[in-house]
Design a protein around this motif. Structure first.
Motif: not given
Length: 181
Positions: A12-17, A20-21
């Motif tokens: 995923d390119d969304e680092v925070d997501f 968290r996952l």
């Protein structure tokens, strides 16, 4: 489970997501690998050979569908679930056709993802229990209001706006006790 069964790649390119996952999977005993795009994900699949992969559909450069297709052609492809905030029937069908096990809309939590990996498309779905009692309309409304309020971190004004209610109406609804059933 052996080490291979307990490994997962999060793309995923969304680092925070992704972080968290990753932490949630690590707490459940998974060895977690992370990638932010097609190239790094394909390299990790070849090098580490994870048992499972959660792949975001939209990423900079090549898409998640292209990654699913490339990974499916490998000698030992991981079980793949496509995760996206931009879902459509066409992309869901294409993801399954290319080799993904399942297609989930964001936001999906770890339990949803694990359930998607455990889903056997060859097995018939179990019939619903006959004694299932649907919640009353009042109970469903109460639960929905509280879910939206929780999503807004308790901000009454923001929750009221999302629900299409006046702020005072929402406050009155919240002062009542929850319906029994």
């Amino acid at each position: 489970m052996n080490a291979k069964e307990q490994s997962i790649l999060l793309v995923d390119d969304e680092v925070d997501f992704r972080k968290r996952l990753g932490k949630a999977f690590a707490r459940r005993g998974y060895k977690v690998y992370e990638a932010d795009g097609y190239e790094s994900a394909l390299a990790l699949i070849r090098q580490e050979n994870p048992a499972q992969a959660v792949i975001d559909l939209r990423m900079p450069g090549k898409s998640g569908l292209e990654l699913v297709a490339a990974a499916a052609r490998l000698p030992e492809p991981p079980a793949m679930v496509v995760l996206t905030g931009y879902g459509s029937i066409a992309t869901a069908t294409e993801a399954i056709r290319l080799g993904a096990l399942s297609y989930l809309p964001k936001p999906a939590d770890v339990d949803d993802i694990i359930q998607a990996f455990n889903h056997d498309p060859q097995r018939e779905p179990e019939p619903a229990a006959e004694d299932f009692a649907a919640p009353s309309l009042a109970r469903a409304e109460w639960e929905h209001i509280n879910r939206v309020l929780n999503d807004c971190q308790g901000n009454i004004s923001q929750a009221a706006q999302r629900l299409g209610l006046h702020r005072r109406t929402l406050q009155r609804k919240l002062q009542k006790y929850p319906p029994k059933a």
